[in-house]
Design a protein around this motif. Sequence first.
Motif, mmCIF file in Angstrom:
data_model
loop_
_atom_site.group_PDB
_atom_site.id
_atom_site.type_symbol
_atom_site.label_atom_id
_atom_site.label_comp_id
_atom_site.label_asym_id
_atom_site.label_seq_id
_atom_site.Cartn_x
_atom_site.Cartn_y
_atom_site.Cartn_z
ATOM 1 N N ALA A 18 11.300 48.375 -42.035
ATOM 2 C CA ALA A 18 12.115 47.771 -43.093
ATOM 3 C C ALA A 18 13.342 48.619 -43.375
ATOM 4 O O ALA A 18 14.455 48.103 -43.544
ATOM 5 C CB ALA A 18 11.277 47.609 -44.358
ATOM 6 N N ALA A 19 13.140 49.935 -43.417
ATOM 7 C CA ALA A 19 14.262 50.847 -43.663
ATOM 8 C C ALA A 19 15.296 50.751 -42.552
ATOM 9 O O ALA A 19 16.506 50.735 -42.813
ATOM 10 C CB ALA A 19 13.760 52.279 -43.798
ATOM 11 N N LEU A 20 14.852 50.674 -41.303
ATOM 12 C CA LEU A 20 15.786 50.571 -40.182
ATOM 13 C C LEU A 20 16.643 49.317 -40.297
ATOM 14 O O LEU A 20 17.857 49.361 -40.048
ATOM 15 C CB LEU A 20 15.012 50.563 -38.863
ATOM 16 N N SER A 21 16.026 48.219 -40.665
ATOM 17 C CA SER A 21 16.775 46.975 -40.831
ATOM 18 C C SER A 21 17.807 47.105 -41.949
ATOM 19 O O SER A 21 18.956 46.669 -41.815
ATOM 20 C CB SER A 21 15.807 45.837 -41.139
ATOM 21 N N LEU A 22 17.401 47.725 -43.057
ATOM 22 C CA LEU A 22 18.319 47.908 -44.189
ATOM 23 C C LEU A 22 19.430 48.893 -43.849
ATOM 24 O O LEU A 22 20.578 48.709 -44.273
ATOM 25 C CB LEU A 22 17.535 48.384 -45.407
ATOM 26 N N ILE A 23 19.097 49.927 -43.107
ATOM 27 C CA ILE A 23 20.104 50.907 -42.713
ATOM 28 C C ILE A 23 21.169 50.252 -41.837
ATOM 29 O O ILE A 23 22.367 50.524 -41.981
ATOM 30 C CB ILE A 23 19.432 52.085 -41.968
ATOM 31 N N GLU A 24 20.750 49.374 -40.938
ATOM 32 C CA GLU A 24 21.708 48.687 -40.083
ATOM 33 C C GLU A 24 22.645 47.792 -40.886
ATOM 34 O O GLU A 24 23.833 47.679 -40.572
ATOM 35 C CB GLU A 24 20.977 47.841 -39.044
ATOM 36 N N THR A 29 22.576 54.948 -47.372
ATOM 37 C CA THR A 29 22.548 55.120 -48.829
ATOM 38 C C THR A 29 22.701 53.803 -49.567
ATOM 39 O O THR A 29 22.822 53.791 -50.794
ATOM 40 C CB THR A 29 23.660 56.098 -49.281
ATOM 41 N N GLY A 30 22.685 52.691 -48.835
ATOM 42 C CA GLY A 30 22.960 51.398 -49.461
ATOM 43 C C GLY A 30 21.732 50.597 -49.823
ATOM 44 O O GLY A 30 21.846 49.419 -50.170
ATOM 45 N N PHE A 31 20.550 51.213 -49.764
ATOM 46 C CA PHE A 31 19.342 50.474 -50.110
ATOM 47 C C PHE A 31 18.428 51.364 -50.943
ATOM 48 O O PHE A 31 18.580 52.586 -50.984
ATOM 49 C CB PHE A 31 18.606 50.000 -48.852
ATOM 50 N N THR A 32 17.480 50.752 -51.603
ATOM 51 C CA THR A 32 16.522 51.481 -52.430
ATOM 52 C C THR A 32 15.132 51.387 -51.807
ATOM 53 O O THR A 32 14.864 50.535 -50.954
ATOM 54 C CB THR A 32 16.465 50.903 -53.848
ATOM 55 N N LEU A 33 14.241 52.234 -52.290
ATOM 56 C CA LEU A 33 12.853 52.153 -51.847
ATOM 57 C C LEU A 33 12.238 50.813 -52.236
ATOM 58 O O LEU A 33 11.406 50.272 -51.512
ATOM 59 C CB LEU A 33 12.037 53.298 -52.444
ATOM 60 N N SER A 34 12.662 50.289 -53.376
ATOM 61 C CA SER A 34 12.136 48.993 -53.805
ATOM 62 C C SER A 34 12.513 47.905 -52.816
ATOM 63 O O SER A 34 11.705 47.008 -52.520
ATOM 64 C CB SER A 34 12.669 48.646 -55.195
ATOM 65 N N GLU A 35 13.737 47.967 -52.284
ATOM 66 C CA GLU A 35 14.156 46.980 -51.286
ATOM 67 C C GLU A 35 13.341 47.124 -50.007
ATOM 68 O O GLU A 35 12.951 46.125 -49.392
ATOM 69 C CB GLU A 35 15.641 47.149 -50.977
ATOM 70 N N ALA A 36 13.088 48.359 -49.596
ATOM 71 C CA ALA A 36 12.282 48.577 -48.399
ATOM 72 C C ALA A 36 10.863 48.053 -48.608
ATOM 73 O O ALA A 36 10.281 47.430 -47.713
ATOM 74 C CB ALA A 36 12.254 50.059 -48.043
ATOM 75 N N ALA A 37 10.322 48.298 -49.801
ATOM 76 C CA ALA A 37 8.972 47.816 -50.107
ATOM 77 C C ALA A 37 8.925 46.291 -50.080
ATOM 78 O O ALA A 37 8.005 45.700 -49.511
ATOM 79 C CB ALA A 37 8.536 48.333 -51.475
ATOM 80 N N LYS A 38 9.922 45.668 -50.687
ATOM 81 C CA LYS A 38 9.957 44.208 -50.708
ATOM 82 C C LYS A 38 10.025 43.645 -49.301
ATOM 83 O O LYS A 38 9.327 42.682 -48.964
ATOM 84 C CB LYS A 38 11.156 43.743 -51.534
ATOM 85 N N ARG A 39 10.863 44.254 -48.454
ATOM 86 C CA ARG A 39 10.995 43.747 -47.091
ATOM 87 C C ARG A 39 9.707 43.965 -46.293
ATOM 88 O O ARG A 39 9.379 43.165 -45.410
ATOM 89 C CB ARG A 39 12.172 44.431 -46.396
ATOM 90 N N ALA A 40 8.970 45.037 -46.613
ATOM 91 C CA ALA A 40 7.702 45.295 -45.933
ATOM 92 C C ALA A 40 6.563 44.472 -46.513
ATOM 93 O O ALA A 40 5.468 44.433 -45.958
ATOM 94 C CB ALA A 40 7.365 46.774 -46.022
ATOM 95 N N GLY A 41 6.795 43.818 -47.658
ATOM 96 C CA GLY A 41 5.791 42.964 -48.255
ATOM 97 C C GLY A 41 4.771 43.685 -49.112
ATOM 98 O O GLY A 41 3.616 43.262 -49.207
ATOM 99 N N VAL A 42 5.199 44.818 -49.736
ATOM 100 C CA VAL A 42 4.290 45.573 -50.597
ATOM 101 C C VAL A 42 4.992 45.875 -51.917
ATOM 102 O O VAL A 42 6.199 45.665 -52.071
ATOM 103 C CB VAL A 42 3.839 46.887 -49.931
#
Length: 205
Positions: A18-24, A29-42
């Motif tokens: 999820a982080a790799l997708s957001l980083i791309e 620095t343009g995403f939060t842990l909450s966004e990564a969690a949401k994209r991972a489904g947790v």
Amino acid sequence: MPKRGYHHGNLRQALVDAALSLIESKGPTGFTLSEAAKRAGVTPAAVYRHFAGREDLIAEAARQGYEIFADLIQHAFDQGQPSALASFEATGRAYLAFARKYPGYYISMFESGISINRTPELAAVANRARGVLEHAATELSKHIPEENRPPAAMFSAHVWALSHGVVELFARNSPGTQSPFAPEDLLESGIGIYLRGLGLIPPDE
């Protein structure tokens, strides 16, 4: 309904993906842990079972990227054998190919501001990748008289810097940086000029 991250049984890797997708799409620095969690489904709280913060998540992405990178340039070096020149040039092309194929990993490794010394595991694999490039430089520089031979670490650093510059300026669609030449051609000609300066390949007729 179960969360996707738990369902597939590898929440840690799901968060890295999820982080790799957001980083791309947003940069390191343009995403939060909450966004990564949401994209991972947790839930956001689930992230902290594996990572203390966003930097630790990016560091793990960088570690995985260096693993792929080190394997790729080692393969490129091996494919060029027994020619030291072919192996050296192949490692430069592998750098460019890696940046194009794995932009999320590339950004995590080289553009996130995360130190390779953040974790022992990250430092070890980054040094393994650097070691392949230095070995390629060592093998090629054997053809230079010892009194004129640059240190292998300097030799490989020059080509790493050249490869990185071509990637940053012309292979990743940086705004306003267009070239009439393909990145592969820029890299090949740049390495050629450098090696001619060292006397490793003859000048053009």
